[in-house]
Scaffold this motif. Structure first.
Motif, PDB file in Angstrom:
ATOM      1  N   GLN A 162      -3.169   3.606  -2.813  1.00 25.77           N
ATOM      2  CA  GLN A 162      -2.930   2.814  -4.022  1.00 25.77           C
ATOM      3  C   GLN A 162      -2.469   1.446  -3.542  1.00 25.77           C
ATOM      4  O   GLN A 162      -1.404   1.315  -2.961  1.00 25.77           O
ATOM      5  CB  GLN A 162      -1.873   3.469  -4.893  1.00 25.77           C
ATOM      6  N   ASP A 186      -9.741   6.966  -3.594  1.00 27.17           N
ATOM      7  CA  ASP A 186      -9.634   8.287  -2.981  1.00 27.17           C
ATOM      8  C   ASP A 186     -11.015   8.904  -2.773  1.00 27.17           C
ATOM      9  O   ASP A 186     -11.182  10.103  -2.776  1.00 27.17           O
ATOM     10  CB  ASP A 186      -8.749   9.213  -3.807  1.00 27.17           C
ATOM     11  N   GLU A 230       0.844  -1.194   0.000  1.00 28.58           N
ATOM     12  CA  GLU A 230       0.000   0.000   0.000  1.00 28.58           C
ATOM     13  C   GLU A 230       0.875   1.239   0.000  1.00 28.58           C
ATOM     14  O   GLU A 230       1.885   1.289   0.690  1.00 28.58           O
ATOM     15  CB  GLU A 230      -0.892   0.029   1.245  1.00 28.58           C
ATOM     16  N   ARG A 272      -6.860   1.773  -6.816  1.00 28.74           N
ATOM     17  CA  ARG A 272      -6.701   3.113  -6.241  1.00 28.74           C
ATOM     18  C   ARG A 272      -8.040   3.552  -5.665  1.00 28.74           C
ATOM     19  O   ARG A 272      -9.079   3.370  -6.290  1.00 28.74           O
ATOM     20  CB  ARG A 272      -6.250   4.092  -7.317  1.00 28.74           C
ATOM     21  N   ARG A 279      -6.957  -2.864 -14.578  1.00 25.84           N
ATOM     22  CA  ARG A 279      -6.242  -2.716 -13.299  1.00 25.84           C
ATOM     23  C   ARG A 279      -5.014  -3.603 -13.229  1.00 25.84           C
ATOM     24  O   ARG A 279      -4.202  -3.478 -12.328  1.00 25.84           O
ATOM     25  CB  ARG A 279      -7.176  -3.046 -12.134  1.00 25.84           C
TER      26      ARG A 279
END
Length: 139
Positions: free
Chosen positions: A37, A75, A16, A73, A63
């Motif tokens: 990520q 966020d 990570e 990923r 991916r």
């Protein structure tokens, strides 16, 4: 990391890294590294059989990197831990989906009755169209 009751993957295969997110957070987003990520090394994974690995590669799609690493990923949250948990959950769901072998397709045949109905309908349409033709002239 536990996937199912019988399957667990080694934490050493998961890497990570954290970075600044572009999502919600206002000015706070510019000074904290809350996006995660997650990288899963598929080549190092030994608990999945070759069929499962090939299904996982197909499911991962874009991916999957050239070197055989799955990149996830996240966020979408303001907090690092929530992003981390969501990325791990996405990986777990992806691996869980690859464990289910697809059902083999059974070839099917049309029933004898449906074949007869199709032929009868074709004959009827042929007769209808034949009646529309002009009769042949005898000169």
């Amino acid at each position: 990391m536990r996937i199912t009751d019988t399957l667990a993957i080694d934490e050493a295969w998961i890497e990570e890294s954290f970075m600044r997110a572009s999502g919600p957070g206002g000015q706070h987003v510019n000074k904290t590294e809350s996006a995660v990520q997650l990288r899963f090394d598929l080549k190092a994974c030994t608990v999945l059989d070759p069929g499962q690995v090939s299904r996982l590669k197909r499911l991962a799609g874009s991916r999957l990197t050239q070197d055989g690493t799955i990149l996830i990923r996240c966020d979408s949250h303001r907090m690092r831990e929530r992003n981390r948990a969501e990325a791990r959950e996405r990986l777990r769901a992806l691996i869980e989906r690859c464990l289910e072998a697809p059902k083999p397709r059974k070839k099917s045949r049309p029933s004898l009755a449906s074949v007869k109905r199709a032929k009868a309908a074709k004959e009827q349409k042929s007769r209808t169209k034949a009646l529309r033709r002009k009769p042949a002239r005898d000169d």
